[in-house]
Scaffold this active site. Structure first.
Site, PDB file in Angstrom:
ATOM      1  N   ARG A 122       0.811  -1.214   0.000  1.00  0.00           N
ATOM      2  CA  ARG A 122       0.000   0.000   0.000  1.00  0.00           C
ATOM      3  C   ARG A 122       0.849   1.271   0.000  1.00  0.00           C
ATOM      4  O   ARG A 122       0.651   2.166  -0.816  1.00  0.00           O
ATOM      5  CB  ARG A 122      -0.943  -0.002   1.213  1.00  0.00           C
ATOM      6  CG  ARG A 122      -2.220  -0.786   0.989  1.00  0.00           C
ATOM      7  CD  ARG A 122      -2.768  -1.311   2.280  1.00  0.00           C
ATOM      8  NE  ARG A 122      -1.804  -2.172   2.953  1.00  0.00           N
ATOM      9  CZ  ARG A 122      -1.552  -3.446   2.582  1.00  0.00           C
ATOM     10  NH1 ARG A 122      -2.217  -3.962   1.586  1.00  0.00           N
ATOM     11  NH2 ARG A 122      -0.638  -4.163   3.210  1.00  0.00           N
ATOM     12  N   THR A 123       1.801   1.363   0.916  1.00  0.00           N
ATOM     13  CA  THR A 123       2.547   2.617   1.044  1.00  0.00           C
ATOM     14  C   THR A 123       3.352   2.922  -0.205  1.00  0.00           C
ATOM     15  O   THR A 123       3.310   4.036  -0.746  1.00  0.00           O
ATOM     16  CB  THR A 123       3.463   2.575   2.274  1.00  0.00           C
ATOM     17  OG1 THR A 123       2.681   2.274   3.433  1.00  0.00           O
ATOM     18  CG2 THR A 123       4.154   3.908   2.474  1.00  0.00           C
ATOM     19  N   LYS A 168      26.698  -4.768  -2.812  1.00  0.00           N
ATOM     20  CA  LYS A 168      28.155  -4.648  -2.907  1.00  0.00           C
ATOM     21  C   LYS A 168      28.753  -4.003  -1.677  1.00  0.00           C
ATOM     22  O   LYS A 168      29.956  -3.791  -1.619  1.00  0.00           O
ATOM     23  CB  LYS A 168      28.532  -3.829  -4.131  1.00  0.00           C
ATOM     24  CG  LYS A 168      28.020  -4.404  -5.450  1.00  0.00           C
ATOM     25  CD  LYS A 168      28.375  -3.489  -6.608  1.00  0.00           C
ATOM     26  CE  LYS A 168      27.847  -4.031  -7.933  1.00  0.00           C
ATOM     27  NZ  LYS A 168      28.181  -3.130  -9.074  1.00  0.00           N
ATOM     28  N   ARG A 182      11.569   3.740   3.628  1.00  0.00           N
ATOM     29  CA  ARG A 182      11.094   2.829   4.667  1.00  0.00           C
ATOM     30  C   ARG A 182      12.256   1.920   5.048  1.00  0.00           C
ATOM     31  O   ARG A 182      12.954   1.396   4.162  1.00  0.00           O
ATOM     32  CB  ARG A 182       9.914   1.991   4.202  1.00  0.00           C
ATOM     33  CG  ARG A 182       9.581   0.861   5.186  1.00  0.00           C
ATOM     34  CD  ARG A 182       8.359   0.075   4.815  1.00  0.00           C
ATOM     35  NE  ARG A 182       7.159   0.835   5.110  1.00  0.00           N
ATOM     36  CZ  ARG A 182       5.923   0.321   5.077  1.00  0.00           C
ATOM     37  NH1 ARG A 182       5.755  -0.949   4.717  1.00  0.00           N
ATOM     38  NH2 ARG A 182       4.882   1.050   5.356  1.00  0.00           N
ATOM     39  N   HIS A 239       5.270   6.063  11.660  1.00  0.00           N
ATOM     40  CA  HIS A 239       4.790   6.005  10.278  1.00  0.00           C
ATOM     41  C   HIS A 239       3.888   7.241  10.088  1.00  0.00           C
ATOM     42  O   HIS A 239       2.670   7.135  10.073  1.00  0.00           O
ATOM     43  CB  HIS A 239       4.009   4.718  10.052  1.00  0.00           C
ATOM     44  CG  HIS A 239       3.782   4.388   8.609  1.00  0.00           C
ATOM     45  ND1 HIS A 239       3.912   5.318   7.589  1.00  0.00           N
ATOM     46  CD2 HIS A 239       3.437   3.207   7.989  1.00  0.00           C
ATOM     47  CE1 HIS A 239       3.639   4.749   6.441  1.00  0.00           C
ATOM     48  NE2 HIS A 239       3.355   3.457   6.644  1.00  0.00           N
TER      49      HIS A 239
END
Length: 1614
Positions: A1361-1362, A1389, A1410, A1438
């Site tokens: 969703r986000t 890497k 996030r 959030h």
């Protein structure tokens, strides 16, 4: 009850009875309902009908609720089913939509409740049947209700018990139980309540099981014949449908049962809507259950469902019929209340979107909308706690209005003037509508209330009507006396109202009808919130326009604030005489049971007529006055003096008598003495001599009672003790004495009595009667060119016959030519002609002087004063007056007075010559009967050059040519006329140049048939009787307008010839009547017509001359000698001659030229095309003389504004009276005496809040609906203005890492940006409504301010969703998205997060991150050159989820303040609830309940933050969700996150601790919402998804719009 019986049996009783009374035989009549059987066939029913009345006794104080032989109900319902149980439960729900059916839990059983019949006894009966201790025999003995009914009703209560028992032992009901319940008439809601589950789940379950209703016809022939009726009903006691569903219909929801506040006005709207839909070619479905309505007549629609207007039943019909859409906006509050439910189930709602309806009905949302568009409103607050309510009331100062939302007729509304009254009202209000907020607001006393009814299309105003209340605010609009058009509102006022109406219509996107009330007082205008009345008064069908708007017919806006030349007054009708003990007091809750409306020339005439229509009797002698407050005594002092001057004998209660006697008004004092009223007959002579109010009333001594209570406006609740005022009012009602209880109504009534000398206004056929014909009313017409041959030979036209013909043609004034025998060229001939005219003329007249070769000086000096003009004959004519010598022309041009018109018979080049000579002589000239292209072009060029010339054309030149004349070719003499008939090209030129032709004049030359058949036929046609029918026929063909006729036969002749006004004179014509013009039978002595045999559409019905009927339907009633010589009233003063730019000439008479008629005569209101003149000001006259026999109050037909193919529009020019209030063009009202008002449009007003009125920034302009097309009446400031955010609201270039980074201004501004984006398109789907998107469904990004901008997404945790929400938001804004895929990035890497952030920020304009670790996003932001947005950092925060959560609460409920929010689940690891709790601290008076699993409580730092920063935000913990759910407004579920636990065992121990189920939610508030940030696991049962309170999927969708707003702010997209 003929209507009920007819609809119950399918047998049209009244129709058949009417036919029988006309002599028809019963077997010969067809049953129109069945369509097959004769009326001789006895109905045989296979269904059961139950009728139940509705009572609204709770609205009245002190009223008895006992029902008996005196009718107290205000309406009734009719339910149809296959079983009695089914029909009776339907009927109970129809009576009141809050009743689930035969409910045993609404009351307690009692012997008294069963013994005494009341409006609530049916529920006492249900409770008794539910209890085993009450046997049917015992109930029968108490009620005497037949045992058959009791046994049937016990089947229902037995089923209740079975459902309850089965629900207690299993998860869901069995199919058999569910089917049985539906066959017994149980609703889904009823089953859900008994089964401890959800209505939506019951619906879903039964549909899955195939338990659905079947459509049955009202079969009155028991299947012996095929039934073809469109009367339909639904039943579960069937196996198949009786009808097929082949075509799609438009479904219209009716108004339901008549109740106080919803009566026949809504039925009128639904019927009008259905009729208009039919005209537009749509098939229609009507859903209604009221047998009293026209909408339930069998012939009103294609399909009529006699069914409940409930969400369940409407959805059932919708599923079966699959209609084009549902129209909810015509039936009043009942359909409105289910609009959001229909919307939830994806029903296609036509018209204004349900969300807009909710925005208007929900007090929080509407208040916020008014703030955003800068419109003031009274201070208000949601009602939640008694102490808070008292504190608020004290803060704003009493009085306060207590009002629930989503109600009609002011249910449970009251005005409180003290703490005690407020406490008493709150408990009452809370019982009315628990599903909707109850609010209190500051009540503004002595304010003026204004009603606005309007139609909008796509937010554009199409038309509107403004009505003013006579009473001050505090009386419900349904009980108020309304006046339209308003007298006290001038143009500035109306402009102000238009701006507010347009702003609200635009903000709500109204598509159809809407109504609102405005409150005006102390220089301020505030918004505080019937089509039939305004439609009938203004002649504009608002419902038809609204229907067209809803169905997408392109409409042209009408001039706003429609005007008419009559006034309508609506007054309420009460039934207090049937309601024993009820107090006759008006307040904010509606108590009237009906209404009447009457028309008049002014408000006083209309008010008096309307009051008389309710049964009011004009007082003859004695009036009782009892006034409680000193303020009202002072206000009525002048009115009481007026009553005394009118000769009334006044009586008053002691205090009132003292006051008025001290002010030199003679008033007889009478005592109260109510206690002794019933015993005075037994008392002695001393008692009998006492003068008491009670005794006088009992003996009918008073003709009128004026009783004004001491208590202030708005109160409805009865006093704790019985007052003398109550007793007076109650006795007046009981003894049928007219009663007035409002100070404003008293003042209007007294003024009406004064103006009409205490008599009833006489019936005015124009305003008091209706006709099936399309009648129009024209002012008296003037023919400036008529040949009357008297004096002359006996067979010639005389004054009596010529003026009779004139009246038959709608002409009330003729100007007669001088070519009589002898010609009018000297004093002797003039005197002879005047004598004949005075004796014979039936209409008004003027006389021309003939110009001869030798009378230039004589005519000017001796004859001009008594003439209407001079006529010069310059071409061939049938007289001796022709002048060919230009020297003779010049002499007359030189000598004739400048205050008299000079007219010339000139043809061809002679026309140019005389115009030139007149120009050289510096005087205007009028050219008679233009006939050719040459002449028309000459006049046009002369006018263009500024030469003062006017002209006329004869109808025979407009409609006849030399080639197509229909007269007999064997008699060429009939074609002779001067000027001659011309070619078709000449005729075409006349029509093409009508704009420069000033007058239509008949050139009536009434030669007889014998003369026209002679060897030397005289030239000329008769034309007085045919001119107007021919012109009206041209109107019907679209070649002319009514305005043109009035202009050229009334307005222009008056100004050119300086004619006086004809008072009280008008012409009534029927536009629809067709007539074949006859060969003979004319009133003119000519007795023939060149138009014989023509069919014309439009005839003269009636002519009124100076208040007397002069002609009606072929009969001339005016006697010879009635007419007046205009020279006797016209002024001799010189005319002021004005020349327009195009050469148009005006002869303007001086002030003494046309003295106003006697003030004792009523003046006609304005007619089609006429200007507002002094003669129309009768409303301001102080005359008290009796009215004449005819009282014209012209009802000009209103054009169908708003429809592109409407007929020609008619100009209306109106004046405004003095106003008690004058609106400025701002939001304020200014008193008329307080100086000039401030100026400025709605948008220029100062703001009242920091950010509430800052709507949409330029970043989102391309996503908003298109602006309304420019309209002359819509100012540039009428719609909300877009302004940039204040500095406190800016997020430009800033990181958003925590809820702590956001202040209230920023949140509010963000939500104001997000709200307009979230719109519904006409198909019901979400869309970004740019102009292109609205039309094509595609979004245009060409001009997007985000074009070329890039958003970087860096997600180190899984996300659906986000991440996709941010991506969709950026793309919809017009930008692009850059993704970092950790699996294939340089992170594998070993690249550090800091370096990755540096790189990504260099590519993008903003970065969304996030990360699974708390605090990591904040650290990463230090390395970013662009704004960083935290999309979740482990168990930390959030913030964007919290933003969309708060937006969801605000959007779904309407407010975030003063709510109870339950946060449920894993509160320890739930970053969404951490941010949400912090963000909620921005709001006021919230109650946070933390419902956490063991060991997963809200972190201490979050609770500490809330405790330190919350504005009266309380926190508490709970462990049982079942205990919390009934209290919560918001239930916020969270997932127990598996990834936050160290072992599966720890997770499993708490995973299923809380779960939302249908059974649990059956205890929750009806308007509570359940939210979840998603993904969900087992926290919410999927069965709950069908419930409207399940907001979590909508919550996810709202997130996209909130993030669009957030990105536009962070990236500063302007």
């Amino acid at each position: 009850s003929s209507a009920l019986a007819s609809k119950a049996t399918g047998y049209a009783l009244a129709y058949v009875a009417a036919k029988l009374s006309l002599g028809y035989r019963l077997p010969d009549l067809r049953n129109l309902v069945t369509g097959r059987t004769t009326a001789c066939f006895e109905p045989s029913l296979d269904y059961c009908v139950v009728k139940i009345p509705r009572w609204d006794l709770k609205k009245f104080s002190r009223v008895s609720n006992v029902i008996g032989s005196s009718m107290k109900s205000v309406g009734e319902v009719m339910a149809i089913g296959r079983r009695f149980e089914e029909a009776v439960q339907k009927a109970l729900r129809m009576v009141d939509d809050s009743i689930p059916g035969f409910d045993p839990y609404r009351s307690e059983p009692s012997e008294q409740g069963l013994l005494v019949p009341t409006d609530q006894r049916v529920f006492v009966l249900a409770a008794a049947l539910q209890r085993n201790s009450w046997t049917i025999d015992r109930i029968y003995e108490l009620t005497k209700i037949d045992r058959w009914f009791l046994h049937k009703l016990s089947n229902i209560t037995d089923c209740y018990a079975d459902i309850e028992a089965e629900a207690a032992g299993r998860k869901s009901l069995s199919e058999d139980t569910l089917r049985r319940a539906k066959q017994l008439g149980f609703s889904d809601r009823q089953i859900a309540r008994a089964g401890n589950t959800l209505e939506a789940l019951v619906r879903k379950t039964r549909k899955e099981l195939g338990i659905v209703p079947f459509v049955k016809q009202v079969d009155t022939v028991a299947a012996e014949w095929p039934a073809e009726t469109n009367y339909l009903y639904l039943t579960y006691n069937g196996e198949e449908h009786d009808v097929a569903f082949k075509e799609r219909h438009v479904m219209v929801l009716g108004s339901g049962v008549y109740r106080i506040g919803s009566s026949v006005e809504f039925d009128w709207c639904t019927v009008g809507c259905v009729n208009e839909l039919t005209r537009l070619g749509h098939s229609t479905i009507m859903v209604n259950f009221n047998p009293e309505t026209v909408s339930t007549d069998y012939d009103m629609c294609d399909r009529l469902y006699f069914e409940e207007i409930s969400l369940e039943r409407v959805l059932d019909i919708y599923d079966i019929e699959n209609p084009e859409g549902v129209l909810v906006s015509m039936g009043g509050q009942l359909p409105n209340n289910i609009a959001m439910g229909l919307h939830f189930y994806k029903a296609h709602i036509l018209g204004t979107s349900p969300e807009s309806i909710d925005n208007a009905e929900n007090r929080f949302k509407f208040s916020r909308l008014l703030d955003q568009i800068n419109i003031e409103q009274p201070k208000w607050k949601e009602l939640t706690d008694i102490s808070e309510a008292i504190a608020f009331a004290r803060k704003v100062e009493y009085p306060c209005l207590v009002r629930p939302s989503y109600v009609l007729s002011g249910a449970a509304m009251n005005v409180a003037y003290s703490d005690e009254e407020l406490i008493a009202y709150l408990s009452e209000a809370s019982q009315v509508s628990k599903e909707h907020p109850v609010v209190i607001s500051k009540f503004i006393q002595d304010a003026k209330e204004i009603d606005v009814d309007a139609v909008a299309q796509g937010g554009r105003l199409i038309c509107m009507a403004v009505s003013e209340h006579v009473e001050n605010a505090g009386v419900h609009s349904g009980d108020a006396t309304l006046v339209t058009p308003p007298d006290d509102l001038n143009k500035e006022t109306l402009k102000q109202i238009e701006e507010i109406s347009l702003a609200i219509a635009t903000a709500l996107g109204v598509n159809g009808p809407f109504n609102m009330q405005l409150l005006a007082k102390d220089n301020q205008l505030k918004v505080i919130d019937s089509f039939p009345f305004v439609s009938k008064t203004l002649g504009q069908d608002f419902v038809a326009l609204a229907t067209r708007a809803i169905m997408g017919v392109e409409l042209v806006p009408a001039p706003l604030s429609l005007h008419t030349d009559r006034t309508g007054v609506k007054v309420p009708m009460f039934s207090f005489n049937r309601l024993q003990g009820a107090d006759v007091l008006l307040g904010v809750e509606m108590t009237s049971t009906g209404e009447v409306a009457c028309f008049g020339r002014n408000r006083w005439e209309a008010f008096l007529k309307a009051q008389m229509s309710t049964g009011f009797v004009i007082p003859k002698e004695n009036i009782l006055v009892s006034i409680g407050s000193y303020r009202h005594k002072v206000e009525l002092l002048d009115s009481i003096r007026t009553l005394a001057k009118l000769g009334y004998k006044l009586f008053a209660s002691p205090g009132t008598a003292d006051y008025y006697n001290s002010h030199n008004v003679r008033v007889a004092q009478v005592d109260w003495m109510f206690e002794d009223a019933g015993h005075q007959e037994e008392a002695g002579a001393e008692a009998m001599s006492q003068k008491s109010i009670a005794r006088y009333l009992s003996q009918h001594h008073f003709d009128l009672v004026i009783n004004l209570p001491l208590q202030s406006a708005g109160r409805r609740r009865a006093s704790s003790f019985v007052t003398q005022g109550y007793r007076t009012r109650r006795l007046a009602v009981d003894y049928s004495v007219p009663l007035l209880t409002d100070v404003k109504c008293v003042k209007v009534m007294v003024e009406a009595l004064r103006r009409f000398n205490c008599r009833a206004p006489q019936v005015n056929l124009r305003t008091d009667c209706l006709t099936a014909s399309r009648l129009i009313y024209l002012p008296g017409l003037i023919d400036v060119h008529v040949h009357c041959r008297e004096p002359g030979a006996a067979h010639k036209e005389d004054w009596a016959s010529a003026t009779a013909a004139a009246l038959a043609g709608g002409v009330t004034c003729i100007l007669a030519m001088p070519n009589t025998q002898p010609s009018v060229v000297d004093a002797a001939a003039l005197a002879l002609t005047q004598k004949a005219a005075r004796a014979g003329a039936r209409c008004d007249y003027g006389l021309y002087i003939g110009a001869s070769s030798n009378n230039a000086e004589l005519a000017a000096k001796q004859l001009s004063a008594e003439a209407c003009g001079l006529k010069m004959y310059l071409n061939e004519t049938y007289s001796t007056l022709q002048m060919t010598n230009t020297d003779q022309w010049a002499a007359h041009l030189r000598h004739w007075p400048t205050n008299k018109p000079l007219c010339a018979h000139a043809e061809g080049q002679t026309t140019a010559a005389v115009i030139l000579m007149a120009h050289l002589a510096n005087r205007p000239i009028h050219i008679c009967h233009l006939s050719s292209r040459e002449e028309v072009l000459i006049v046009r060029q002369a006018k263009a050059a500024g030469i003062r010339v006017t002209c006329e054309v004869a109808p025979h030149h407009l409609f006849l040519t030399a080639d197509d004349c229909r007269m007999s070719q064997s008699e060429p003499g009939y074609k002779e006329v001067r000027p001659r008939l011309q070619t078709q090209d000449d005729q075409k030129a006349l029509w093409e140049n009508l704009d420069i032709i000033d007058c239509f004049a008949t050139d009536h030359a009434p030669h007889t048939r014998q003369e026209k058949s002679s060897a030397k036929p005289p030239p000329g046609f008769p034309g007085l009787e045919t001119a107007l029918p021919l012109l009206l026929n041209a109107v019907s063909e679209g070649r002319l307008t009514l305005e043109t006729i009035v202009e050229k036969m009334h307005t222009n002749p008056m100004r050119i010839f300086g004619l006086p006004e004809q008072p009280d004179t008008y012409v009534e014509a029927d536009l629809d009547a067709e007539r074949v013009l006859p060969e003979t039978g004319w009133l003119s002595k000519a007795n023939w017509s060149p138009f014989a045999g023509w069919t014309v559409r439009g005839i003269v019905r009636r002519v009124v001359l100076r208040g007397q009927v002069a002609y009606v339907d072929g009969r001339v009633l005016a006697e010879p000698g009635t007419g007046r010589d205009i020279a006797a009233t016209a002024a001799a003063a010189p005319l002021a001659v004005n020349v327009a730019a195009d050469g148009d000439v005006e002869f303007a008479a001086s002030a003494t030229a046309a003295p106003a008629p006697s003030p004792s005569l009523p003046r006609p209101p304005q007619l089609i095309g006429t200007a507002a003149v002094a003669a129309n000001a009768v409303a301001d006259s102080d005359a008290l003389t009796p009215l004449p026999r005819v009282l014209p109050a012209y009802q000009q037909p209103q054009p169908q504004f708003g429809v592109e193919d409407s007929p020609h529009r008619m100009r209306r020019m109106t004046t405004t009276s003095g106003s008690e209030y004058e609106f400025s063009t701002t939001t304020t009202l200014t008193n008329a005496t307080s100086g000039p008002p401030p100026t400025g449009s709605l948008a220029d007003r100062p703001k009242r809040s920091r950010l509430d009125s800052a709507p949409v920034s330029a970043a989102l302009d391309h996503l908003l609906p298109p602006p309304a097309p420019s309209q002359a009446h819509q100012t540039s400031g009428s719609s909300p203005r877009k302004v940039p955010p204040s500095l406190g609201a800016s997020l430009a270039g800033r990181h958003v890492l925590s809820a702590l980074d956001l202040n209230r201004d920023q949140i509010r501004y963000m939500f104001d940006l997000a709200q307009p984006i979230y719109r519904r398109d006409p198909a019901g789907n979400h869309s970004l409504t740019t102009p292109q998107a609205y039309r094509t469904g595609r979004v245009s990004l060409d001009n997007s301010p985000a074009r070329g901008r890039v958003l970087a997404l860096m997600f180190f945790e899984p996300s659906t969703r986000t991440s996709n929400s941010f991506a969709a938001a950026m793309q919809r804004l017009g930008g692009s998205v850059l993704y970092l895929n950790e699996a294939i990035s340089s992170a594998v890497k070993g690249e550090s997060l800091a370096d990755s952030v540096r790189i990504m920020s260099s590519y993008a304009d903003a970065v969304v991150i996030r990360h699974p670790t708390v605090g990591t996003v904040a650290k990463a932001a230090r390395f970013s050159g662009r704004p960083v947005i935290n999309a979740g950092d482990g168990a930390g925060e959030h913030p964007t989820q919290a933003l969309l959560d708060v937006f969801t609460i605000r959007h779904e409920i309407g407010t975030v303040n003063r709510l109870t929010v339950a946060l449920v689940g894993d509160l320890l690891h739930g970053r969404t609830v951490h941010s949400l709790a912090r963000l909620l601290c921005q709001y006021r008076e919230l109650r946070l309940i933390y419902v956490a699993a063991p060991g997963l409580s809200m972190p201490a730092e979050v609770r500490e933050f809330v405790a330190n920063h919350g504005d009266a935000v309380s926190q508490e913990e709970a462990s049982d969700l079942a205990e919390v759910v009934a209290q919560a407004d918001v239930i916020y579920m969270t997932r127990v996150q598996r990834e936050r636990f160290d072992s599966p065992e720890e997770y499993q121990a708490v995973a299923r601790h809380f779960r939302v189920t249908p059974q649990l939610m059956s205890r929750a508030k009806p308007r509570a919402i359940v939210m979840h940030p998603l993904p969900r696991l087992e926290e919410i049962d999927p069965l709950f998804d069908t419930d409207r309170r399940a907001a979590y999927f909508r919550q996810a969708e709202y997130g996209m719009y909130v993030r669009m707003a957030l990105l536009s702010m962070v990236m500063d997209l302007r």
